[in-house]
Design a protein around this motif. Structure first.
Motif, PDB file in Angstrom:
ATOM      1  N   PHE A   1       0.533   4.231  -0.667  1.00 46.59           N
ATOM      2  CA  PHE A   1       1.078   4.765  -1.903  1.00 46.59           C
ATOM      3  C   PHE A   1      -0.218   4.860  -3.007  1.00 46.59           C
ATOM      4  CE2 PHE A   1       4.910   3.293  -0.020  1.00 46.59           C
ATOM      5  CZ  PHE A   1       5.588   4.569  -0.188  1.00 46.59           C
ATOM      6  N   ASN A   2      -0.692   3.510  -3.242  1.00 47.31           N
ATOM      7  CA  ASN A   2      -1.790   3.374  -4.216  1.00 47.31           C
ATOM      8  C   ASN A   2      -3.159   3.788  -3.358  1.00 47.31           C
ATOM      9  OD1 ASN A   2      -0.058   0.764  -4.868  1.00 47.31           O
ATOM     10  ND2 ASN A   2      -0.697   1.810  -6.630  1.00 47.31           N
ATOM     11  N   TYR A   3      -3.234   3.624  -2.111  1.00 43.76           N
ATOM     12  CA  TYR A   3      -4.457   3.843  -1.361  1.00 43.76           C
ATOM     13  C   TYR A   3      -3.878   4.528   0.223  1.00 43.76           C
ATOM     14  CZ  TYR A   3      -3.998  -0.675   0.972  1.00 43.76           C
ATOM     15  OH  TYR A   3      -3.663  -1.540   1.570  1.00 43.76           O
ATOM     16  N   TRP A   4      -4.793   4.835   0.791  1.00 41.56           N
ATOM     17  CA  TRP A   4      -4.633   5.268   2.205  1.00 41.56           C
ATOM     18  C   TRP A   4      -3.696   4.202   3.196  1.00 41.56           C
ATOM     19  CZ3 TRP A   4      -8.634   9.163   4.538  1.00 41.56           C
ATOM     20  CH2 TRP A   4      -8.692  10.126   3.594  1.00 41.56           C
ATOM     21  N   GLY A   5      -2.879   4.561   3.603  1.00 40.76           N
ATOM     22  CA  GLY A   5      -1.827   3.543   4.491  1.00 40.76           C
ATOM     23  C   GLY A   5      -1.935   3.701   5.991  1.00 40.76           C
ATOM     24  N   SER A   6      -1.215   3.444   6.724  1.00 40.50           N
ATOM     25  CA  SER A   6      -1.083   2.854   8.120  1.00 40.50           C
ATOM     26  C   SER A   6      -0.681   3.984   9.028  1.00 40.50           C
ATOM     27  CB  SER A   6      -0.045   1.841   8.362  1.00 40.50           C
ATOM     28  OG  SER A   6       1.003   1.937   7.791  1.00 40.50           O
ATOM     29  N   PHE A   7      -0.340   5.205   8.516  1.00 35.22           N
ATOM     30  CA  PHE A   7      -0.240   6.276   9.829  1.00 35.22           C
ATOM     31  C   PHE A   7      -1.627   6.522  10.085  1.00 35.22           C
ATOM     32  CE2 PHE A   7       4.159   8.205   7.973  1.00 35.22           C
ATOM     33  CZ  PHE A   7       4.643   7.053   8.349  1.00 35.22           C
ATOM     34  N   ALA A   8      -2.349   5.691  10.946  1.00 30.66           N
ATOM     35  CA  ALA A   8      -3.795   5.834  11.140  1.00 30.66           C
ATOM     36  C   ALA A   8      -3.901   4.589  12.096  1.00 30.66           C
ATOM     37  CB  ALA A   8      -4.483   5.628   9.799  1.00 30.66           C
ATOM     38  N   GLU A   9      -5.191   4.632  12.596  1.00 26.04           N
ATOM     39  CA  GLU A   9      -5.728   3.606  13.642  1.00 26.04           C
ATOM     40  C   GLU A   9      -6.165   2.442  12.933  1.00 26.04           C
ATOM     41  OE1 GLU A   9      -6.952   6.190  17.398  1.00 26.04           O
ATOM     42  OE2 GLU A   9      -8.287   6.272  15.871  1.00 26.04           O
ATOM     43  N   TYR A  10      -6.582   2.632  11.557  1.00 23.97           N
ATOM     44  CA  TYR A  10      -6.925   1.176  10.878  1.00 23.97           C
ATOM     45  C   TYR A  10      -6.600   1.459   9.506  1.00 23.97           C
ATOM     46  CZ  TYR A  10     -10.171   0.376  14.715  1.00 23.97           C
ATOM     47  OH  TYR A  10     -10.881   0.225  16.115  1.00 23.97           O
ATOM     48  N   VAL A  11      -6.064   0.429   8.751  1.00 22.75           N
ATOM     49  CA  VAL A  11      -5.790   0.080   7.261  1.00 22.75           C
ATOM     50  C   VAL A  11      -6.275  -0.891   6.742  1.00 22.75           C
ATOM     51  CG1 VAL A  11      -3.773  -0.949   7.881  1.00 22.75           C
ATOM     52  CG2 VAL A  11      -3.794   0.306   5.978  1.00 22.75           C
ATOM     53  N   ALA A  12      -6.675  -0.836   5.605  1.00 26.39           N
ATOM     54  CA  ALA A  12      -7.248  -1.903   4.602  1.00 26.39           C
ATOM     55  C   ALA A  12      -5.900  -2.731   4.196  1.00 26.39           C
ATOM     56  CB  ALA A  12      -8.216  -1.643   3.884  1.00 26.39           C
ATOM     57  N   ILE A  13      -6.150  -3.920   3.749  1.00 30.85           N
ATOM     58  CA  ILE A  13      -5.245  -4.941   3.205  1.00 30.85           C
ATOM     59  C   ILE A  13      -5.925  -5.650   2.228  1.00 30.85           C
ATOM     60  CG2 ILE A  13      -3.515  -6.640   3.553  1.00 30.85           C
ATOM     61  CD1 ILE A  13      -2.714  -4.148   4.924  1.00 30.85           C
ATOM     62  N   PRO A  14      -5.723  -5.307   0.963  1.00 25.39           N
ATOM     63  CA  PRO A  14      -6.387  -6.120  -0.192  1.00 25.39           C
ATOM     64  C   PRO A  14      -5.833  -7.454  -0.414  1.00 25.39           C
ATOM     65  CG  PRO A  14      -4.916  -4.324  -1.252  1.00 25.39           C
ATOM     66  CD  PRO A  14      -4.783  -4.205   0.516  1.00 25.39           C
ATOM     67  N   PHE A  15      -6.359  -8.312  -1.227  1.00 25.12           N
ATOM     68  CA  PHE A  15      -5.812  -9.563  -1.444  1.00 25.12           C
ATOM     69  C   PHE A  15      -5.333 -10.323  -0.336  1.00 25.12           C
ATOM     70  CE2 PHE A  15      -4.542  -6.789  -5.118  1.00 25.12           C
ATOM     71  CZ  PHE A  15      -5.598  -6.863  -5.821  1.00 25.12           C
ATOM     72  N   ALA A  16      -6.188 -10.287   0.823  1.00 26.72           N
ATOM     73  CA  ALA A  16      -5.455 -10.549   2.115  1.00 26.72           C
ATOM     74  C   ALA A  16      -5.146 -12.053   2.212  1.00 26.72           C
ATOM     75  CB  ALA A  16      -6.518 -10.272   3.135  1.00 26.72           C
ATOM     76  N   GLN A  17      -5.735 -13.055   1.246  1.00 29.05           N
ATOM     77  CA  GLN A  17      -5.583 -14.457   1.283  1.00 29.05           C
ATOM     78  C   GLN A  17      -3.910 -14.742   1.076  1.00 29.05           C
ATOM     79  OE1 GLN A  17      -8.367 -16.362   2.091  1.00 29.05           O
ATOM     80  NE2 GLN A  17      -6.649 -17.575   2.805  1.00 29.05           N
ATOM     81  N   VAL A  18      -3.306 -13.748   0.311  1.00 24.38           N
ATOM     82  CA  VAL A  18      -2.041 -14.175  -0.042  1.00 24.38           C
ATOM     83  C   VAL A  18      -0.898 -13.190   0.307  1.00 24.38           C
ATOM     84  CG1 VAL A  18      -2.599 -15.268  -2.187  1.00 24.38           C
ATOM     85  CG2 VAL A  18      -2.097 -12.722  -2.377  1.00 24.38           C
TER      86      VAL A  18
END
Length: 331
Positions: free
Chosen positions: A112-129
């Motif tokens: 929604f805010n950025y490119w998602g998981s209908f892909a081979e890789y995806v980024a996860i921000p604020f990963a610590q929480v």
């Protein structure tokens, strides 16, 4: 990497090669092992979400393995098996510090805010929480469904709706969210009535613990709690009419066209209208413990597994109705 790319709202997406996401400080990059096809993805593809900027890659409920770890992320390493809520909360604002990451004003949502998981890789921000470590016994397909539909229903039923043993709970709309709610409410000891027009969905609802199934709830009266798991003005009206005095309605499904409310009845009957939006990562252990103990079986909700190449057509098909059960994509 290969990804499903939306270039125009409502026009069939295409699978194409795009750049892999880069790992930023505070984030991780995941290799997507499984991702769910959800009606919220359809809403985004249709242009119902103002946060989306084209071209865009959908997908927001996912599980995978850590492929890269950004600076400042402690306790996680390449190869870890994880899932994440679809709401990636910042972890530092007032709401996050109070434990309410699901309503973080700084949240970012993959797909929604950025490119998602209908892909081979995806980024996860604020990963610590936001990262949740997967139990060794849980497969990626099951875990993918936890991030949106099952976790959303778990919080709606147990934490927001606070369903109690012996109560009558009505679930309107038996897609992935609704079927999850049926299973969770039944496990909580409620007498569950499931409502949907799809016979296959109602059959699954019975398998997951519904005591009664209906194609229409317009004649129901005197129930303790209702859940709109689809997002429909008509279902909301049925839900509110079905409630006993001082009953509770929990709204889970999105209502892009708005809703009409009989405010006089809300006041006169002291009805409660409750919104429920996702579930924070720190609340996952209770749900995972119930899954491990066999009280909940989210794996049973999965009725179809498809490839990335089959995803554009499956997304477009949601315009004609939601198939029974949960569809999982394996990129």
């Amino acid at each position: 990497m290969r990804a499903v790319v939306v270039t125009e709202y409502g026009v069939l997406p295409v699978v194409q090669e795009v750049a892999e996401p880069e790992v930023a400080p505070g984030s991780v990059v995941l290799k997507v092992e499984a991702t769910g096809l959800c009606r919220s993805d359809w809403h985004g593809w249709m242009g119902h979400d103002s946060d989306i900027v084209l071209p865009h890659v959908p997908g927001h409920e996912l599980a995978g393995t850590v492929a890269a770890v950004g600076a400042g992320v402690d306790g996680w390493q390449v190869g870890d098996r994880v899932t994440t809520p679809f709401i990636c909360a910042c972890g530092t604002c007032e709401q996050c510090l109070a434990g309410n990451q699901q309503v973080c004003p700084n949240q970012l949502q993959p797909g929604f805010n950025y490119w998602g998981s209908f892909a081979e890789y995806v980024a996860i921000p604020f990963a610590q929480v936001n990262l949740v470590r997967l139990p060794d016994a849980m497969d990626f397909g099951t875990a993918a469904g936890l991030g949106c539909r099952f976790a959303t229903s778990f919080r709606a039923v147990r934490q927001v709706g606070q369903v109690q043993p012996g109560e009558t709970a009505v679930v309107l709309g038996c897609g992935g969210v609704g079927l999850s709610a049926v299973m969770i409410a039944a496990a909580a000891g409620a007498r569950v009535i499931a409502v949907d027009t799809n016979p296959a969905a109602l059959e699954l609802a019975r398998q997951y613990g519904a005591a009664e199934t209906l194609t229409d709830a317009s004649e129901l009266r005197g129930v303790d709690i209702t859940f709109d798991a689809l997002g429909s003005n008509e279902l909301v009206q049925q839900a509110l009419r079905a409630l006993r005095p001082r009953g509770r309605h929990v709204q889970i499904g999105l209502l892009p066209d708005g809703v009409q409310l009989d405010v006089g009845r809300l006041i006169g009957q002291e009805l409660q209208w409750l919104g429920s939006h996702g579930m924070p990562a720190h609340a996952y252990p209770e749900m995972l413990e119930l899954v491990a103990a066999g009280n909940l079986n989210p794996a049973a909700l999965i009725t179809r597994t498809i490839s990335l190449d089959e995803t554009p057509a499956a997304l477009a098909a949601l315009s004609h109705g939601t198939p029974a059960g949960v569809t999982v994509i394996t990129p």
